[in-house]
Design an enzyme around this catalytic site. Structure first.
Site, PDB file in Angstrom:
ATOM      1  CB  SER A  76      58.786  29.013   0.105  1.00  0.00           C
ATOM      2  OG  SER A  76      58.855  29.125   1.510  1.00  0.00           O
ATOM      3  CE1 TYR A  88      56.388  33.718  -0.211  1.00  0.00           C
ATOM      4  CE2 TYR A  88      56.381  32.010   1.475  1.00  0.00           C
ATOM      5  CZ  TYR A  88      57.044  32.732   0.501  1.00  0.00           C
ATOM      6  OH  TYR A  88      58.364  32.473   0.238  1.00  0.00           O
TER       7      TYR A  88
END
Length: 132
Positions: A76, A88
């Protein structure tokens, strides 16, 4: 165990595996560094980083037997840039670092390892849709 099942099911269905795409993600609601619980950290790291480790570890010996293969990790942009979820971001940054290590370690076996780091994607119900 689920990662092994995914790879093993593929091999049973197709006879071998020459490409693996590790594409799983989600922050699980974990937020700022000091607000995320131990369980949230564990869940996010398991989902976003360790699932790629387990699937890859299962697939690599099979790819070696074939004489090569390709592994693609879907990371990501938040593995490289600020996001609102510390677990994350850390997991996706770890996935990028893992990719570099695997690429060097597995090159002599003709196994190519890459990471893709997409940005936010517009989809119904997603964060951009809510902002819109």
């Amino acid at each position: 165990e689920g990662a092994y099942l995914a790879v093993d099911s593929t091999v049973r269905a197709f006879g071998s595996i020459d490409i693996l795409v590790n594409n799983v993600g989600g922050s699980g609601g974990a937020g700022a560094f000091d607000a995320a619980s131990t369980q949230q950290w564990n869940d996010v790291i398991q989902r976003n980083l360790m699932s790629a480790v387990w699937c890859s570890q299962r697939a690599v010996p099979l790819m070696r037997q074939l004489g090569g293969g390709s592994i693609v990790h879907i990371s990501s942009i938040f593995g490289r840039e600020y996001a609102t979820s510390a677990p994350y971001s850390a997991a996706k940054a770890g996935l990028i670092a893992l990719t570099k290590e695997m690429a060097v370690d597995l090159a002599s076996h003709r196994i190519r390892v890459n990471a893709v780091a997409p940005g936010s994607i517009f989809f119904p119900g997603g964060s951009w849709d809510r902002r819109n």
